[in-house]
Structures are given as structure tokens and as C-alpha cells.
Scaffold this motif. Structure first.
Motif, PDB file in Angstrom:
ATOM      1  N   ARG A  69     -21.213  21.377  28.649  1.00  0.00           N
ATOM      2  CA  ARG A  69     -22.048  21.793  27.506  1.00  0.00           C
ATOM      3  C   ARG A  69     -21.843  20.864  26.315  1.00  0.00           C
ATOM      4  O   ARG A  69     -22.797  20.436  25.658  1.00  0.00           O
ATOM      5  CB  ARG A  69     -21.701  23.233  27.136  1.00  0.00           C
ATOM      6  CG  ARG A  69     -22.894  24.059  26.651  1.00  0.00           C
ATOM      7  CD  ARG A  69     -23.298  23.748  25.242  1.00  0.00           C
ATOM      8  NE  ARG A  69     -22.329  24.182  24.266  1.00  0.00           N
ATOM      9  CZ  ARG A  69     -22.108  23.588  23.119  1.00  0.00           C
ATOM     10  NH1 ARG A  69     -22.760  22.492  22.794  1.00  0.00           N
ATOM     11  NH2 ARG A  69     -21.212  24.042  22.265  1.00  0.00           N
ATOM     12  N   PHE A 109     -23.850  27.988  26.731  1.00  0.00           N
ATOM     13  CA  PHE A 109     -25.189  27.614  27.194  1.00  0.00           C
ATOM     14  C   PHE A 109     -26.214  28.632  26.713  1.00  0.00           C
ATOM     15  O   PHE A 109     -25.971  29.836  26.731  1.00  0.00           O
ATOM     16  CB  PHE A 109     -25.234  27.528  28.721  1.00  0.00           C
ATOM     17  CG  PHE A 109     -24.596  26.289  29.285  1.00  0.00           C
ATOM     18  CD1 PHE A 109     -25.271  25.083  29.272  1.00  0.00           C
ATOM     19  CD2 PHE A 109     -23.321  26.334  29.818  1.00  0.00           C
ATOM     20  CE1 PHE A 109     -24.687  23.932  29.791  1.00  0.00           C
ATOM     21  CE2 PHE A 109     -22.720  25.195  30.328  1.00  0.00           C
ATOM     22  CZ  PHE A 109     -23.410  23.993  30.320  1.00  0.00           C
ATOM     23  N   PRO A 113     -29.347  30.802  30.032  1.00  0.00           N
ATOM     24  CA  PRO A 113     -28.856  30.540  31.394  1.00  0.00           C
ATOM     25  C   PRO A 113     -29.657  31.323  32.432  1.00  0.00           C
ATOM     26  O   PRO A 113     -29.998  32.489  32.217  1.00  0.00           O
ATOM     27  CB  PRO A 113     -27.404  31.017  31.339  1.00  0.00           C
ATOM     28  CG  PRO A 113     -27.381  32.055  30.261  1.00  0.00           C
ATOM     29  CD  PRO A 113     -28.388  31.598  29.239  1.00  0.00           C
ATOM     30  N   GLY A 136     -28.960  25.877  32.602  1.00  0.00           N
ATOM     31  CA  GLY A 136     -28.694  26.287  31.230  1.00  0.00           C
ATOM     32  C   GLY A 136     -28.882  25.134  30.264  1.00  0.00           C
ATOM     33  O   GLY A 136     -28.778  23.953  30.644  1.00  0.00           O
ATOM     34  N   ALA A 143     -28.135  23.237  26.401  1.00  0.00           N
ATOM     35  CA  ALA A 143     -27.320  23.107  25.203  1.00  0.00           C
ATOM     36  C   ALA A 143     -28.128  23.651  24.029  1.00  0.00           C
ATOM     37  O   ALA A 143     -29.335  23.419  23.942  1.00  0.00           O
ATOM     38  CB  ALA A 143     -26.941  21.650  24.959  1.00  0.00           C
TER      39      ALA A 143
END
Length: 310
Positions: A146, A205, A208, A280, A282
Motif C-alpha cells: 500500500r 486499502f 477492497p 484494492g 491506495a
């Protein structure tokens, strides 16, 4: 960049002996390169194909991507069919032999999945195909992935999960109880889809999405399955595994139980691989945000009828 705390590798529970994992992957890389053994990486190729197909559903192209735990470069193989999707792909694997093999297709380097030498917010896409289930510090691995992504960067991954190889697990367990009165860890544990989803949220995240599917492969017998797992580098690497050679009697009996309980109409036994797919983003202000509690504009009373009897 938003700081995301995570468990360091030194603090993580060491379920797997990572030196053994590396040894298994090194051996598998050599077997994969030797066509005399057939397509030892068939499962990696199949799941990589499905993972890239899911990537094509994302309406965006990516400039710089990293393939974590690349094996022999199966993701890159399928991305060649859609060259505009990822402009630059870098690969890494903990086994130098795999990294060297993958390097023939795209740039690669050697690195552990939970100790990535990657600058924060430097990648547009991180992808990982059937490698993260060997990581001791999975929360840390997710957090580093991430943090390596630019805002609104994407992570897509797959890993073994849930009840993978439940037929083999139960047959070996039953045979061991029958012959020795106890059991020992002989098949590696896998995180289920709920665990993976929670860890992705913990890592920070946004949005997701996880799902799973079962890929069934049939074999002549347990020994053929065990050989395929060895050739893939997917054999037991649990720290608490039995270190001595197991008796032939145990596996002969396990093979009998496997056949008795699971043989299909063609006289073959199934091996179920449960694949967990992860997706997912950022965080980025441009992304869709959940509505704040109490912000709804419609009253529940508008949809209810008075059912009281007079």
C-alpha cells in the motif's frame, strides 16, 4: 503519504521457514526451466491468466508496475497480449533462480515479499500471483504494498486460501491418527478470504474487493499430486513440520484413504486449489467515499405501511 503502522518482520509470527521456502522455489525454478519435467508451473500460468483478465476489466492503463513473487514470469507472459495495459513491468522474487528466469522477459531483482526495497508512492500498480501465502508477516506485506503505491494506485493479487487441498489434508491426517495416534503439521496453512480482507483494510486499502474460486485438478494418485506440488515449490515449509523422513506406510495408507473417499468416475482423485483474488486501491480524494452516518435524505417511513390492526 498517510502513515500506516504494521507489524515488522522481526515481530511477526514465524509460521514458515523462509529458508526452506526459498530452497523449494529455487528447485522449482530449475524444474520449470527443464521441459523434460513438463509444465511444472501450470497452476501459476492458469491463475496468472485469470488475474490479468481481471486487470483488463479495470478501465485504466498503468505506467509502472511491480510483480511481487513473480516465479518464472507468468504475469508478464499474459501481459504481452495487452501491451498497452502496463507500460513498464518490474519483477521480483525471493529465489534468485526465479528472478533470473523472469529477467529474460522483463527486468527483475531478488527481494522478500515483506521487505520490499521500493520507494514510497513510486508505483502505479502492484500485482502478485500465488506467492503471498508463503509470507510470515502478511499484514506487513500488505502495508508495504500500500505504501509503495501512488495515490489511487492499484493492488491486485492472488494466493492460495481457505480449504485448498482439503482432500489431501484429511487423508494424511486420518492415516496419521490411525497409525500413530496423533497428527503433525504436514500441509501449510492458508488464510481464508475473510482474513485477507481484514488485513487489506488494516493496511489502509480503499474499496477492497475479494472473491475466490476453486480450481480442481485431477491426478492418478496421491503420489502424482505430491510430485506436482514439489515441482511447483509448494510443499510443506511450516517451522513445526516433521523434520525426519516420514514412513512409507503413512503415505501408502493416506493414498488408500484418498482413493477410497475421493476417486471420481474416471478413476482419478481431485485436488482442490482455492484461489483468493484481492483488489484494492491506495487512498486518494478522487475516489468514491462512503456516505456519512445519518446523511441519508430518505425516511424509512416512506417505505413502510401501517400493518396495525384496528
Amino acid at each position: 503519504m498517510t502513515d500506516t503502522s504494521f507489524t515488522s518482520s522481526s515481530d511477526a509470527v514465524n509460521i514458515f521457514d523462509r529458508n526452506v521456502v526459498r530452497m523449494h522455489r529455487t528447485r522449482a525454478a530449475k524444474i520449470t526451466a527443464d521441459k523434460e519435467f513438463g509444465d511444472a508451473n501450470f497452476l501459476f500460468m492458469e491463475v496468472a491468466d485469470r488475474l490479468v483478465d481481471r486487470l483488463l476489466d479495470v478501465s485504466r492503463n498503468f505506467d509502472l508496475a511491480l510483480d511481487i513473487g513473480c516465479h518464472s514470469g507468468e504475469v508478464h507472459h499474459w501481459l504481452q497480449n495487452c501491451p498497452d495495459k502496463v507500460k513498464h513491468l518490474i519483477q521480483c522474487d525471493m529465489a534468485e533462480a526465479y528472478a533470473k528466469t523472469a529477467n529474460a522477459r522483463a527486468a527483475s531483482f531478488v527481494a522478500n515479499e515483506d521487505l520490499l526495497p521500493v520507494k514510497p508512492e513510486s508505483l502505479d500498480l502492484v500485482i502478485s500471483n500465488l506467492s503471498l501465502h508463503w509470507v510470515n508477516d502478511l499484514p506487513g506485506a500488505f502495508a508495504q504494498i500500500r505504501q509503495s503505491l501512488k495515490p489511487d494506485g492499484l493492488f491486485m493479487g492472488s494466493m492460495m486460501g481457505g480449504e485448498s487441498l482439503f482432500e489431501m489434508r484429511s487423508a494424511i491426517m486420518e492415516a496419521e491418527i490411525e497409525l500413530s495416534g496423533g497428527i503433525s503439521p504436514r500441509v501449510s496453512p492458508f488464510a481464508d478470504i475473510r482474513d485477507a480482507g481484514s488485513l487489506m483494510q488494516r493496511a489502509g486499502f480503499n474499496l477492497p474487493v475479494l472473491d475466490s474460486e476453486v480450481i480442481d485438478v485431477t491426478y492418478e494418485n496421491l503420489f502424482k499430486l505430491a510430485q506436482d506440488l514439489r515441482n511447483m515449490g509448494e510443499t510443506n515449509a511450516v517451522h513445526e513440520r516433521v523434520k525426519s523422513f516420514s514412513s512409507r506406510q503413512l503415505f501408502m495408507r493416506a493414498a488408500e484413504i484418498y482413493a477410497e473417499k475421493h476417486t471420481n468416475d474416471e478413476g482419478r482423485i481431485p485436488a482442490s486449489f482455492v484461489i483468493v483474488y484481492m483488489h484494492g486501491w491506495a487512498p486518494d480524494p478522487s475516489q468514491q467515499q462512503p456516505a456519512k452516518p445519518g446523511s441519508g435524505q430518505t425516511s424509512l417511513a416512506d417505505f413502510l405501511t401501517d400493518t396495525q390492526e384496528g
